[in-house]
Design a protein around this motif. Sequence first.
Motif, short mmCIF file in Angstrom:
data_model
loop_
_atom_site.label_atom_id
_atom_site.label_comp_id
_atom_site.label_asym_id
_atom_site.label_seq_id
_atom_site.Cartn_x
_atom_site.Cartn_y
_atom_site.Cartn_z
N VAL A 244 0.97 -1.22 -0.13
CA VAL A 244 -0.13 0.03 -0.08
C VAL A 244 0.85 1.11 -0.01
O VAL A 244 0.61 2.08 -0.86
CB VAL A 244 -0.78 0.09 1.30
N GLN A 245 1.76 1.16 0.95
CA GLN A 245 2.84 2.37 1.12
C GLN A 245 3.53 2.60 -0.41
O GLN A 245 3.61 3.72 -0.82
CB GLN A 245 3.86 2.16 1.92
N ALA A 246 3.95 1.46 -1.12
CA ALA A 246 4.70 1.67 -2.29
C ALA A 246 3.85 2.11 -3.51
O ALA A 246 3.88 3.19 -4.28
CB ALA A 246 5.12 0.37 -2.85
N GLU A 247 2.43 1.93 -3.38
CA GLU A 247 1.53 2.51 -4.42
C GLU A 247 1.25 3.79 -4.14
O GLU A 247 1.11 4.67 -5.12
CB GLU A 247 0.21 1.73 -4.28
N LEU A 248 1.15 4.31 -2.71
CA LEU A 248 1.06 5.70 -2.40
C LEU A 248 2.19 6.46 -2.67
O LEU A 248 2.28 7.61 -3.54
CB LEU A 248 0.66 6.00 -1.21
N SER A 249 3.40 5.80 -2.44
CA SER A 249 4.75 6.62 -2.82
C SER A 249 5.05 6.84 -4.57
O SER A 249 5.53 7.74 -5.25
CB SER A 249 5.97 5.97 -2.50
#
Length: 602
Positions: A587-592
């Motif tokens: 999820v963090q990678a998608e946001l970043s």
Amino acid sequence: MSSQAVASLQAEVARLRHELQTLKVENQSSIADETMFVGQYLVERLVQLGVTKMFGVPGDFNLGFLDFVEDHPKIDWVGDCNELNAAYAADGYARINEGKIGVVTTTFGVGELSAMNGIAGAFSEHVPVLHVVGVPSTTQQKAKPMLHHTLGDGRYDAYYKASQQFTIAQAVLNNKDTAAAEIDRVLTECVVKAHPVYLMLPTDIAYARIPAGRLRTPLSVEPPANDEEVEQFVLDEIVKLVEEAKNEVIILVDACAIRHGVKKEVKELYERTGLPVYSAPMGKTAVSEAYERYGGIYVGSISHPEIKEKVESAKLILSIGALKSDFNTGNFTYHIPTQRTIELHSDHTRIQYAGFPGIGMKRLLPKLTSRLQPFKEGAVQFDVPKYEHPVPQEDNDEISHAWLWPRVGQFFKSRDIIVAETGTSSFGVLDTPLPPDSIFVSQILWGSIGWTVGATLGAAFAGLDRGLGRTILFVGDGSIQLTVQELSVMIRWGLKPIIFVLNNSGYTIERYLHGMTRKYNDISNWKWTKLLDTLGGEEGKNCKSYTVRTKQELSALLDDAAFARADVIQLVELVMPKEDAPRALKVQAELSGKTNRYVAEF
């Protein structure tokens, strides 16, 4: 006036008071006429602060000073493989030895620049580290010959200027008459402000004799007092907001509660008030995760839904020691309006939109606890669902991240030190509830890959100082390749960490951020179970290595009593799927990825 300016002014007043006290003691002391070398004075001050280990690499400009270190019975020179690793080790040592500092010593230019990344990480994450740099003599600095380790242009102050960007205080000890006072000033700033400091020690000054009397007066390392009138106003305003919230109040604890030494005060606050308490990722284990009113990790939109709902629906959030970085907030997806937030920090307090410089949380918290304790009966009515992370039932024997982290959670014990590398490890272990009195260590803000290996060295030493349990490292196969040499130092000193190497064929976090199949995210696959033997161990005697490829193999190892005792240093290669990752990382990678926007525009 800014909060930083107020805090600096208060610190200067405290320093001057300490200086006056010291002068009085010097004048009255029976040892006022005794002398010692400046280098000896520095070592004695470090010992007074509880430092038992000094990290670093010898170089010709610090060798004389290192004689004082090696000859002192209460401090050990560890000796690292390179200066970067040494800075990481000092960082890890300070994180575990809460309230004490880490120390790294390097030589001029080549050594100190190598350490600077580690010092910058400590600055970023509020870790008190002293960087001692052995430099050419005061005579050479004035004459400016084209000396080795210089830039060849006479700029002997170039590295000092660079250090100013990454340290809270600096001192150039070029005068023996002021050397002791300067050492005391820098050390005090390091402890009080929980940030790195820098000390230039010329070869001749290290062996200059000075009066020893100052050592009779301990350093004053308590934070400055709050203004009583402003503090009272702040307390009244907080109580008023708590009353208006009608028991729908939560506490959110973050990294600076640990770094600035208020874990005890925070515990008294949540236990005596009954307020529900949650942690940010960088604040993990600041609160006992076995506490019945602890609700789990809040990380913005990445949070588990039930945690997200409880935190974001509260009418008032009492935030303690927040560091609102991207990875610590779910890429800045905290949905907590300012008008519902009170922030307590080391040198200021914020109530909704108003700031109160100089009102620090160390002195404020006990008074706040006393004022909020009458609300306990209503606060305990506010339900806190217990967060649990059961081991999932999967229909294959691959070691997936979804299965791994709750499974190793069953392996952890009270008082363990759990170190998690940036990437899959730090994101994976976040969801795993840890036992009481365990300590979680990760570098979520600075995020320098390979940091954990050096930090594990320092953490293991600090764990021995504190009588803690096992030191357990989770590190990726890519990250460990940057700093692997420190395993040899662990072996040389007889340390016994358990090192889990996640072998998933490269930089998994980078793959998720960008370039899943790109070659630049690939690495060489080492013979992992040969490492300890190669780096100075004797396999089966003072070290053990394992490879596990299946859930069954890993479970059998974790259940093995001899393995769990950690009588020797142990390395476990975990063979995992190449493109698997923890839920939170995905999820963090998608946001970043959306933020970075690696997409060509036409």
